[in-house]
Scaffold this motif. Structure first.
Motif: not given
Length: 69
Positions: A24, A62-63
């Motif tokens: 993350d 966002r991962k």
């Protein structure tokens, strides 16, 4: 940057470990160099032996998932 080990598999024939990592992050996707530094610290591994095979993520997410040896 938050690093979470999802799967760790021993490959005895090749004398290495295959690691799947969940990542993350806040801004852009981290570079291989910065990611390698973080993984060396977390796994206490030799920087010469740690290799990042693939960083995969969905567009705009966002991962990411990281495959490393």
């Amino acid at each position: 940057m938050n690093i979470k080990i999802i799967n760790e598999k021993e490959e005895k024939l090749l004398d290495r470990k295959s690691i799947l990592i969940g990542l993350d992050f806040e801004d852009k996707t981290p570079s291989r160099e910065s990611l390698k530094k973080e993984l060396v610290e977390k796994l206490k591994a030799d920087p010469e032996l740690l290799k990042i095979k693939k960083i995969s993520q969905e567009f705009g997410d966002r991962k990411a998932k990281v495959h490393a040896y």
